[in-house]
Design a protein around this motif. Structure first.
Motif, PDB file in Angstrom:
ATOM      1  N   TYR A 548       0.829  -1.079   0.124  1.00 39.99           N
ATOM      2  CA  TYR A 548       0.058   0.013   0.114  1.00 39.99           C
ATOM      3  C   TYR A 548       0.800   1.391   0.066  1.00 39.99           C
ATOM      4  N   SER A 549       1.891   1.355  -0.928  1.00 40.22           N
ATOM      5  CA  SER A 549       2.619   2.599  -0.891  1.00 40.22           C
ATOM      6  C   SER A 549       2.503   3.331  -2.400  1.00 40.22           C
ATOM      7  N   VAL A 550       1.597   2.870  -3.081  1.00 35.90           N
ATOM      8  CA  VAL A 550       1.127   3.800  -4.164  1.00 35.90           C
ATOM      9  C   VAL A 550      -0.193   4.666  -4.142  1.00 35.90           C
ATOM     10  N   ASP A 551      -0.374   5.591  -4.803  1.00 37.80           N
ATOM     11  CA  ASP A 551      -1.713   6.407  -4.593  1.00 37.80           C
ATOM     12  C   ASP A 551      -2.493   5.681  -5.533  1.00 37.80           C
ATOM     13  N   LYS A 572      -1.896   9.934   4.481  1.00 37.52           N
ATOM     14  CA  LYS A 572      -3.390  10.477   4.670  1.00 37.52           C
ATOM     15  C   LYS A 572      -3.618  11.205   3.431  1.00 37.52           C
ATOM     16  N   GLN A 573      -2.888  11.792   2.675  1.00 34.71           N
ATOM     17  CA  GLN A 573      -3.156  12.276   1.355  1.00 34.71           C
ATOM     18  C   GLN A 573      -3.667  11.524   0.304  1.00 34.71           C
ATOM     19  N   ALA A 574      -2.724  10.198   0.261  1.00 37.77           N
ATOM     20  CA  ALA A 574      -3.180   9.292  -0.521  1.00 37.77           C
ATOM     21  C   ALA A 574      -4.531   8.483  -0.297  1.00 37.77           C
ATOM     22  N   ALA A 575      -4.856   8.392   1.209  1.00 35.45           N
ATOM     23  CA  ALA A 575      -5.998   7.648   1.553  1.00 35.45           C
ATOM     24  C   ALA A 575      -7.342   8.756   0.931  1.00 35.45           C
ATOM     25  N   LEU A 576      -6.983   9.938   0.932  1.00 39.65           N
ATOM     26  CA  LEU A 576      -8.239  10.931   0.668  1.00 39.65           C
ATOM     27  C   LEU A 576      -8.386  10.724  -0.864  1.00 39.65           C
ATOM     28  N   GLY A 577      -7.406  10.483  -1.632  1.00 39.77           N
ATOM     29  CA  GLY A 577      -7.406  10.162  -3.162  1.00 39.77           C
ATOM     30  C   GLY A 577      -8.280   8.973  -3.249  1.00 39.77           C
ATOM     31  N   TYR A 578      -7.870   7.780  -2.655  1.00 36.86           N
ATOM     32  CA  TYR A 578      -8.824   6.419  -2.581  1.00 36.86           C
ATOM     33  C   TYR A 578     -10.019   6.807  -2.291  1.00 36.86           C
TER      34      TYR A 578
END
Length: 764
Positions: A548-551, A572-578
């Motif tokens: 889980y290291s890519v957006d 956190k920023q990547a999680a928002l994108g998902y």
């Protein structure tokens, strides 16, 4: 308890160890089968021990040292020291099929050559069958001087295939040609009486007295056995009261009992599940042994064969081709078949009866359905291994070097295995009463060893030498695809994005949490497989990636040189994108609304004893705080009782949970991840994944299987249902004063134990 044993290869991370039963104090007075003199080494209770004796601490000895019936891990260690295995694995758990000349394989930068008693050529035939052509060395002997031949192997296999066999080996489940025909036409007396019912009047296969005794045992001891389980569940909040049998049974993985079910109904369900083999039913105990609750004659009905019809006189797929050769033919390719070839070669002349062996006339060393002679020597083993067995008394197994061992007589004359409490393992070596031990490794143990050795980081010192290796399993965090999804489709990209959002944040906090709990005694892993497996991806593999290291667009979340805080912010920023891709409303860096079928709050269950005592507790706690900052509430539910934790996800009720898988040499993924897998608690249903898992079962080519499993693991991670967290360490410790530590076998692993080269080990 039962929940920990019901699921094959499943353990909670809070109790990530092999289960052992209470030690058996039965001793053997039969020392006539051993070679050499009786061991004179002192026990650990004395101030010292003999100069020619290695003293090994063990916890969980039961006294079942038989190659057929050993069950506890420690009994199996004794059995392995005493027996000759037909084949073995290398340090990565990969089979060695050319043992006679040996196979050289690289591990950790060093080449090692592995030898064994036999070779095997695997041939996939045009009709879909597979032939295993086995050839043995012709110079092997057992410790009593009797030659080892293929007849000993054939005898051993027929014991495993007997309709009344109730040991741990599962040869009967392999697709060997003719197995079903051979095992048909015979049942155990207990299963027949149970199926006939209490009102039966047909006594063709048993007497009326036997039937009366059976049902009296069920109605008395059987009911007590089941009621004890119910009471255990009540005491642990898993049932309302002692009459709430159906609920208790459901929490014991016996769903479907009527609401007014009785303890007898529960016991009948247990009996039917084990085909009325009472010794196997012991696995369900909540305290008492079933053997203590029902009469011995009834208990023995569980392994007493009764002929009820026609059956084949032999297994057609097992063919003797010479004094030292044979073939085994399976109806289809089965990758587990080759791993089953690691059986001990038990001496026919000792475990069987030579007068009952005549291969040409379908006699295999015992009367079919009667393993009484095989069982009679369970506590007094004889084999061709490195050490011979003398006796087991007062919690100590006494063994002597086998001068006829095919890899050379061990240099240490005697070996004593002593039942030892966990707290005494390290201090026993410090005191000089123990030479080898396997304490549960932790930061506290690490500090204790270093302190004894006189230095801050002295795991190897003048008192204790430490050898670490990865545990045969790994800890993980899981999400149930059916309970954490968008809309009605757990396989949709939106549902996957939701789960990957949560996992991305949790993943970022793994290193901090695991280091605080384990220090250097555990490592972070990134693929859903134990790093001990030959199929595990390594950092040097093409395409290796941190979990889980890519957006959402496939771009790396992290860059070199990032601080910990930078990494947390990036996660956190990547999680928002998902989450936005999953259909969540995101406003000013925070989720404000969920799409249909999804929520703003989810719960993950963890077995921290109600005290947060779990390796992943801090991981989840920190991730929960981070998710809250972006509008997602992740509740960390610390469950005090592990049975309740098991029940929460096995029943499908949990949204998320923390547990651990225990690995086996065969990395087959069917059970855990196939849509029809019996323990696919993640609820993955992916045709591409199913196809890969099935294809990997249809080839014996290791490199092809490794590539398939790598692709399968990427699909599992893409589903967002499992986050691999850590691989913890196990250790063996040795007396630096008593042992020449330069002679310890190098690069120990779960598959290559400290005693795998014991014949070359020396005392100081």
């Amino acid at each position: 308890m039962k929940k920990a044993k019901q699921v094959l290869a499943l353990l909670t991370a809070a109790a990530m160890c092999l289960g052992v039963l209470a030690g058996c104090n039965k001793t053997s007075s039969d020392a006539s089968t051993s070679t050499g003199s009786t061991s004179e080494a002192a026990t650990a209770e004395t101030a010292g021990h003999a100069d020619d004796t290695l003293v090994v601490a063990m916890t969980g000895l039961e006294g079942k040292f038989s190659p057929f019936f050993a069950t506890s891990a420690q009994d199996n260690d004794i059995m392995n020291l005493n027996q000759l295995a037909l084949f073995q694995t290398d340090r990565m758990g990969e089979m060695v099929l050319n043992g006679i000349e040996g196979e050289t394989r690289e591990y950790n930068g060093t080449d090692y050559t592995y030898y064994g008693p036999a070779d095997c050529v695997v041939t996939e035939n045009a009709d879909g069958t597979v032939t295993y052509d086995i050839t043995m060395r012709d110079d092997l002997v057992f410790s009593d001087g009797e030659p080892v031949t293929i007849d000993d192997v054939i005898f051993s296999i027929y014991v495993y295939l007997d309709p009344t066999y109730d040991g741990a080996t599962t040869w009967y489940s392999l697709p060997i040609e003719g197995v079903e025909a051979y095992r048909s036409g015979m049942s155990t007396k207990s299963s027949l009486i149970a199926a006939a019912g209490e009102d039966n009047t047909d006594f063709t296969y048993w007497t009326q007295d036997e039937q009366t005794a059976f049902w009296a045992a069920v109605n008395d001891g059987g009911v007590k056995f089941a009621q004890e389980i119910v009471d255990y569940c009540v005491a642990n909040g898993l049932a309302a009261d002692s009459n709430d049998v159906a609920t208790a049974a459901a929490n014991w993985a016996y769903e479907g009992l009527a609401a007014d079910a009785t303890a007898k109904d529960f016991f009948m369900a247990i009996g039917n599940n084990y085909n009325w083999n009472f010794s196997q039913m012991e696995a369900e105990t909540a305290g008492s042994a079933l053997s203590d609750l029902i009469p011995e004659d009834v208990y023995n009905m569980g392994t007493e064969g009764v002929t009820t019809g026609e059956s084949a006189p032999n297994v057609s797929g097992i063919v003797k081709t010479g004094d030292y050769s044979m073939t085994i033919t399976t109806t289809e390719l089965s990758n587990s078949m080759v791993y089953q070839l690691q059986i001990p070669v038990a001496p026919l002349h000792y475990y069987g009866e030579e007068s009952l062996y005549d291969y040409d006339n379908n006699m295999f060393g015992f009367t079919k359905g009667d393993l009484s002679h095989v069982r009679s020597v369970t506590s007094a083993p004889l084999g061709g291994g490195a050490y011979t067995f003398n006796s087991y008394e007062n919690g100590t197994v006494y063994m002597d070097a086998n001068p006829l061992y095919y890899l050379g007589e061990p240099k240490i004359a005697h070996l004593n295995a002593i039942e030892t409490q966990e707290a005494d393992k390290i201090t026993g070596i410090q005191a000089g009463t123990i030479d080898v031990a396997d304490p549960d490794y932790s930061l506290e143990v690490e500090k204790q060893i270093a302190q004894i050795n006189g230095g801050d980081d002295s795991l190897d010192g003048s008192i204790i030498t430490t050898r670490l290796h990865d545990f045969l399993g790994y800890g993980y965090v899981a999400l149930d695809a059916e309970n954490v999804k968008v809309g009605d489709d757990p396989a949709s990209e939106a549902s996957k994005d939701l789960r990957k959002a949560i996992m991305t944040v949790i993943s970022a906090y793994r290193e901090e949490g695991i280091t605080s709990y384990y220090g250097t005694t555990a490592s972070i892993i990134n693929y859903p497989i134990s790093s001990t497996s030959w199929a595990a991806p390594t950092v040097t593999d093409d395409g290796y990636q941190v979990a889980y290291s890519v957006d959402v667009d496939g771009n790396p979340i992290y860059t070199d040189g990032m601080t910990a805080d930078d990494r947390y912010a990036a996660a956190k920023q990547a999680a928002l994108g998902y989450l936005q891709a999953a259909g969540y409303t995101v406003t000013d860096g925070k989720v404000t609304a969920a799409p249909d079928g999804a929520k703003l709050e989810y719960t993950v269950n963890i077995g921290g004893g109600g005290l947060g005592d779990h390796p992943s507790f801090l991981v989840l706690t920190n991730a929960s705080k981070a998710l809250a900052e972006i509008g997602i509430t992740l509740t960390v539910n610390d469950i005090a009782n592990t049975a309740e934790l098991f029940s929460s996800y096995q029943s499908g009720a949990a949204e998320g949970w923390v547990a651990a898988w225990q690995a086996t040499p065969d990395p087959d993924m069917y059970q855990l991840y196939h849509s029809q897998g019996s323990t696919n608690y993640y609820k993955i249903n992916d045709s591409d994944l199913d196809a890969l898992i099935e294809a990997a079962r249809q080839t014996t080519d290791t490199e092809s299987r490794r590539a398939m499993y790598k692709e399968a693991m990427n699909i599992i991670l893409d589903w967002g249902v499992e986050l691999p967290v850590y691989q913890r360490s196990e250790c063996n410790i040795f007396s630096s004063e008593r042992i020449n530590t330069a002679t310890l076998t190098p690069d120990m692993t779960p598959y290559w134990k400290w005693y795998s080269d014991i014949q070359t080990m020396e005392l100081a």
